[in-house]
Design a protein around this motif. Sequence first.
Motif: not given
Length: 230
Positions: A8-12, A32-36, A52-57
């Motif tokens: 959700a923090t990316g361009l799209i 879900i992501g590393r930063k809000q 969460c870190q992506l490795t924790e999904l």
Amino acid sequence: MNAALIGATGLIGQLLLQKLIDSDCYENILLIGRKQPQYNENSSTKITFIACQLTELSSLELPFCIEHAFCCLGTTIKQAGSQQAFIAVDKTACIDFVDKCQASSNFVVSALGASSQSKTFYNRIKGQTQEALVHLLAQTQHADSPKRLWLFQPSLLLGKRSESRMLEDLAKGAFRFASGLFIGPLQQYRPIEAEQVAAAMLACAISAQDPEYDSIQRVIVISNDEMQQS
């Protein structure tokens, strides 16, 4: 309905998030992501954020059931730092997210030219991800509650990113300058506004709720051309 969004923090993703918030279709939106990500505080009652870190999904516990899962993850080798780190984001995390959500409808941003047989590393990983997702959902299909996968395949994305990508910025400028050359067979390669991709994702999600929607098709590929024409 409840939706989940990663990237959700990316361009799209940031454009899609606002569309999900504005839509009357969704009661709860899980981010879900590393930063809000940033969003209007007036919408906070709709949003639940899990850092969460992506490795924790794979080990997450989701607060509610998800009907629609939206994956807008995407990076570059330069940003990731290595090919393996790139794979961890664009392939592994994407698959883990869809697997965790167990949604009936899944909407994933891939790329134009995605193919597991591609000689280009980026397109090859995107193709491998697509195939893995198709296999994953096939394993969890139920006749009474079919799962569907939408794969969106945009060309070069246009829009303002929060971070700079120098080579991508140069390519955007060149493509804009040569936009008149994208005719005939080359039309499918035209750069696309991130806004158009986000709009296509929401439109597909809404149409999926129509009782008359084709119940047979399980994997739907949305081409760059289709998104630009919608």
